[in-house]
Design an enzyme around this catalytic site. Structure first.
Site, short mmCIF file in Angstrom:
data_model
loop_
_atom_site.label_atom_id
_atom_site.label_comp_id
_atom_site.label_asym_id
_atom_site.label_seq_id
_atom_site.Cartn_x
_atom_site.Cartn_y
_atom_site.Cartn_z
N SER A 115 5.11 21.45 -6.49
CA SER A 115 6.25 21.89 -5.70
C SER A 115 7.50 21.05 -5.92
O SER A 115 8.59 21.45 -5.51
CB SER A 115 5.87 21.86 -4.22
OG SER A 115 5.55 20.52 -3.81
N SER A 165 1.48 18.28 -6.88
CA SER A 165 2.92 18.57 -6.94
C SER A 165 3.79 17.48 -7.54
O SER A 165 5.00 17.66 -7.66
CB SER A 165 3.43 18.90 -5.53
OG SER A 165 2.82 20.07 -5.05
N LYS A 168 13.61 15.11 -3.17
CA LYS A 168 13.03 16.43 -2.90
C LYS A 168 13.44 16.91 -1.51
O LYS A 168 13.38 16.15 -0.54
CB LYS A 168 11.51 16.34 -3.01
CG LYS A 168 10.77 17.65 -2.82
CD LYS A 168 9.26 17.44 -3.03
CE LYS A 168 8.47 18.72 -2.89
NZ LYS A 168 7.02 18.50 -3.14
#
Length: 425
Positions: free
Chosen positions: A140, A164, A71
């Site tokens: 996210s 997330s 990420k």
């Protein structure tokens, strides 16, 4: 490149132009080839080859040559960190994250950065759900979930501050894992709310999650619970918490519970987290206040480069009194203790709940509601999300949360739970 890495690189070329899980399409093939060649030179002997007494060549590590998505709020040596934002990468630069270093030490190859909402908050990434491109993959950790779901990575790193990891895992039909708060170090990760930020993982199955956890978690001991899976008692938190699910989400959850009961699991329905509105407010206030602290200097320098949602969060945080920040931090332990007390009173081993209010919403302008994930994150409890069937072709999942620091026990139970609910219908 290893044959496996080459296959995944081919899949990225084929599928990612539509899904957009990877920042810039991942690392170039030549870069990955060079890293794979260096690994083979370091570990020339396959573990399948017998070693002689005089053989000093080390065995290949457990993730030898496995491509991993990271990420884009993690710092990775050689790759810029943009955090899904318009800020200059130079302003965000930092030392490589401990989580990334641990994966590299285990033989993994970072295949590239995966898309994130801006600073792991709500401004959406361009990623689409591999099951239906007209729907969100969640956030996210949008790109990490979509990369694993699309078969372009077997393992990806994400973070969870509210929901997330677990929510996008459910939307994309993969396994998401958020460990006990603090068991995977968060250094080298751009913070949103340091008190409740967690590093987590995405994999295709529980076995992959357990392998990754054994490498990433501090103090991993591989403990397995006593007794067999059919003696595990799961608590169902009825009341105002569960009322936050949609009608279709609740129906899917009840089907999963029926499947668990048929498989021999004991289910205890109990009124839990009755003060859910207070918990939600406390957590959201804490996130805003700590985001304002973490981003203060960047926001002062680049206020016009922040998305509207993130800007509002920071401004709200700056208006938060210190007393509310203190209440939020103290509330984490209070909720953890409350859940532990209820579980002990009712002989509950772990909690089970829907992983999201329902299936992935249509469109990519909204990453979905993390409200069902929030209390487990606030309490810092280890939580695993597993697929539990679908609603009109879109995946849904359940999340299972164990006691604080019981990650090993949770993952030992998770395989049987995942098998029981996989095709809940």
């Amino acid at each position: 490149m290893t044959a496996y890495a080459r296959t995944l690189r081919d899949r990225i070329d084929e599928r990612d132009p539509d899904i957009r899980a990877w920042v810039d399409g991942g690392k170039p093939r030549s870069w990955l080839t060079a890293e794979a060649d260096a690994l083979r030179e370091r570990y020339p002997r396959s573990n399948a080859e017998p070693a002689t007494a005089a053989d000093s060549v080390p065995e290949r590590p457990p993730l030898f040559g496995v491509p991993v998505g990271v990420k884009d709020i993690f710092h990775v040596d050689g790759l810029a960190t943009r955090a899904g934002s318009e800020l200059p990468p130079g302003a965000l630069a930092g030392t490589e994250a401990t989580a990334v270093r641990r994966l590299r030490a285990a033989g993994a190859i970072v295949a590239g950065k995966t898309h994130t909402t801006e600073f792991a908050y709500f401004a959406p990434a361009p990623t689409r759900n591999p099951h239906d491109l007209a729907h969100t993959p969640g956030g996210s950790s949008s790109g990490s979930a979509a990369a694993v779901a699309s078969g372009t990575a077997p393992l990806a790193l994400g973070t969870q501050t509210v929901g997330s990891v677990i929510r996008p895992a459910a939307f994309c039909g993969v396994v998401g894992f958020k460990p006990t708060r603090g068991r995977i170090p968060t250094d080298g990760v751009i913070p949103l709310s340091e008190s409740v930020d967690h590093v987590g993982t995405f994999t295709r199955d529980v076995a992959g999650t357990t392998l990754a956890a054994s490498i990433l978690l501090d103090g991993w001991n591989g403990e397995r619970p006593t007794g067999s899976a059919d003696h595990v008692t799961l608590g169902v938190p009825n009341g105002s918490y569960l009322d936050q699910a949609s009608d279709v989400g609740r129906e899917a959850f009840e089907r999963a519970l029926d499947a668990l009961a048929d498989a021999g699991y004991d289910l205890v329905r109990v009124e839990a987290i009755p003060e859910i509105d207070e918990v939600n407010d406390r957590h959201n206030t804490l996130v805003a206040a700590e985001a304002a602290l973490a981003h203060g200097e960047w926001y002062d320098r680049y206020p016009d480069r922040y998305a509207e949602a993130t800007s509002e969060l920071i401004q709200d945080g700056r208006d938060t009194p210190v007393s509310a920040l203190v209440r939020g931090r103290r509330g984490r332990d209070a909720l953890c203790d409350s859940l532990a007390s209820t579980a002990a009173d009712r002989d509950i081993d772990a909690w089970i709940a829907p992983a999201a209010p329902g299936p992935a919403p249509e469109g990519i302008g909204d990453t979905g509601d993390p409200v069902l994930n929030l209390p487990w994150t606030h309490a810092g409890l280890p939580t695993v999300g597993v697929p539990a069937g679908d609603v009109d072709g879109l995946p849904v999942g359940v999340q299972v949360a164990a006691g604080f620091d019981e990650d090993e026990r949770l993952l030992a139970w998770a395989d049987g739970i995942a098998e029981a609910v996989e095709n809940a219908a």
